[in-house]
Design a protein around this motif. Sequence first.
Motif, PDB file in Angstrom:
ATOM      1  N   UNK A  67     -27.612  30.113  -4.383  1.00  0.00           N
ATOM      2  CA  UNK A  67     -27.457  29.110  -5.439  1.00  0.00           C
ATOM      3  C   UNK A  67     -27.098  29.776  -6.766  1.00  0.00           C
ATOM      4  N   UNK A  68     -27.713  30.922  -7.040  1.00  0.00           N
ATOM      5  CA  UNK A  68     -27.374  31.660  -8.266  1.00  0.00           C
ATOM      6  C   UNK A  68     -25.907  32.062  -8.263  1.00  0.00           C
ATOM      7  N   UNK A  69     -25.405  32.471  -7.088  1.00  0.00           N
ATOM      8  CA  UNK A  69     -24.001  32.884  -6.975  1.00  0.00           C
ATOM      9  C   UNK A  69     -23.044  31.724  -7.251  1.00  0.00           C
ATOM     10  N   UNK A  70     -23.513  30.501  -7.071  1.00  0.00           N
ATOM     11  CA  UNK A  70     -22.697  29.320  -7.357  1.00  0.00           C
ATOM     12  C   UNK A  70     -22.791  28.894  -8.821  1.00  0.00           C
ATOM     13  N   UNK A  71     -23.549  29.650  -9.612  1.00  0.00           N
ATOM     14  CA  UNK A  71     -23.634  29.375 -11.041  1.00  0.00           C
ATOM     15  C   UNK A  71     -24.783  28.492 -11.472  1.00  0.00           C
ATOM     16  N   UNK A 124     -25.229  17.365  -9.721  1.00  0.00           N
ATOM     17  CA  UNK A 124     -24.946  16.494  -8.571  1.00  0.00           C
ATOM     18  C   UNK A 124     -23.642  16.878  -7.861  1.00  0.00           C
ATOM     19  N   UNK A 125     -22.550  17.085  -8.606  1.00  0.00           N
ATOM     20  CA  UNK A 125     -21.262  17.400  -7.976  1.00  0.00           C
ATOM     21  C   UNK A 125     -21.286  18.738  -7.255  1.00  0.00           C
ATOM     22  N   UNK A 126     -21.828  19.769  -7.911  1.00  0.00           N
ATOM     23  CA  UNK A 126     -21.867  21.100  -7.284  1.00  0.00           C
ATOM     24  C   UNK A 126     -22.795  21.090  -6.071  1.00  0.00           C
ATOM     25  N   UNK A 127     -23.861  20.312  -6.112  1.00  0.00           N
ATOM     26  CA  UNK A 127     -24.781  20.191  -4.970  1.00  0.00           C
ATOM     27  C   UNK A 127     -24.034  19.595  -3.775  1.00  0.00           C
ATOM     28  N   UNK A 139     -21.081  22.047  -2.410  1.00  0.00           N
ATOM     29  CA  UNK A 139     -21.475  23.280  -1.732  1.00  0.00           C
ATOM     30  C   UNK A 139     -22.629  23.101  -0.738  1.00  0.00           C
ATOM     31  N   UNK A 140     -23.084  21.867  -0.551  1.00  0.00           N
ATOM     32  CA  UNK A 140     -24.163  21.627   0.412  1.00  0.00           C
ATOM     33  C   UNK A 140     -25.468  22.305   0.029  1.00  0.00           C
ATOM     34  N   UNK A 141     -25.756  22.349  -1.266  1.00  0.00           N
ATOM     35  CA  UNK A 141     -26.989  22.974  -1.746  1.00  0.00           C
ATOM     36  C   UNK A 141     -28.177  22.120  -1.324  1.00  0.00           C
ATOM     37  N   UNK A 142     -29.185  22.760  -0.745  1.00  0.00           N
ATOM     38  CA  UNK A 142     -30.422  22.062  -0.387  1.00  0.00           C
ATOM     39  C   UNK A 142     -31.286  21.970  -1.638  1.00  0.00           C
ATOM     40  N   UNK A 143     -31.722  20.773  -1.963  1.00  0.00           N
ATOM     41  CA  UNK A 143     -32.517  20.512  -3.158  1.00  0.00           C
ATOM     42  C   UNK A 143     -33.906  20.069  -2.720  1.00  0.00           C
ATOM     43  N   UNK A 144     -34.926  20.787  -3.183  1.00  0.00           N
ATOM     44  CA  UNK A 144     -36.308  20.506  -2.787  1.00  0.00           C
ATOM     45  C   UNK A 144     -37.177  20.229  -4.009  1.00  0.00           C
TER      46      UNK A 144
END
Length: 107
Positions: A47-51, A62-65, A68-73
């Motif tokens: 996630x850090x690598x994605x900025x 919301x858009x970047x999540x 890139x399929x970021x899991x949000x917990x």
Amino acid sequence: MSAPIALIDCNNYYVSSERAFDASLVGVPVIVLSNNDGCAIARSAEAKALGIKMGDPIHHLRDVVRRHGIRVLSSNYTCMATCSAASSPPANRSRATSRSIRSTRPF
């Protein structure tokens, strides 16, 4: 001279704690949100690598999540307490911490 102070920092602790119980989180971007799910308070290396920055509001992500399929917990304090307690037996917790601090050397 004042007494020395030690700071022990575990990298991505909330994310690492979650990954210990959910192997599907390993190798994917993960962020953990604050108490009221407002801001990113822990970010995996992916996630850090994605900025994603510490404290970024989730409504700005919301858009970047999605992209890139970021899991949000949400913060899971029970999980964190379990991982923290498991790091040393109850009778040795304070002694283990003291040994770790005594073994550190100043920079």
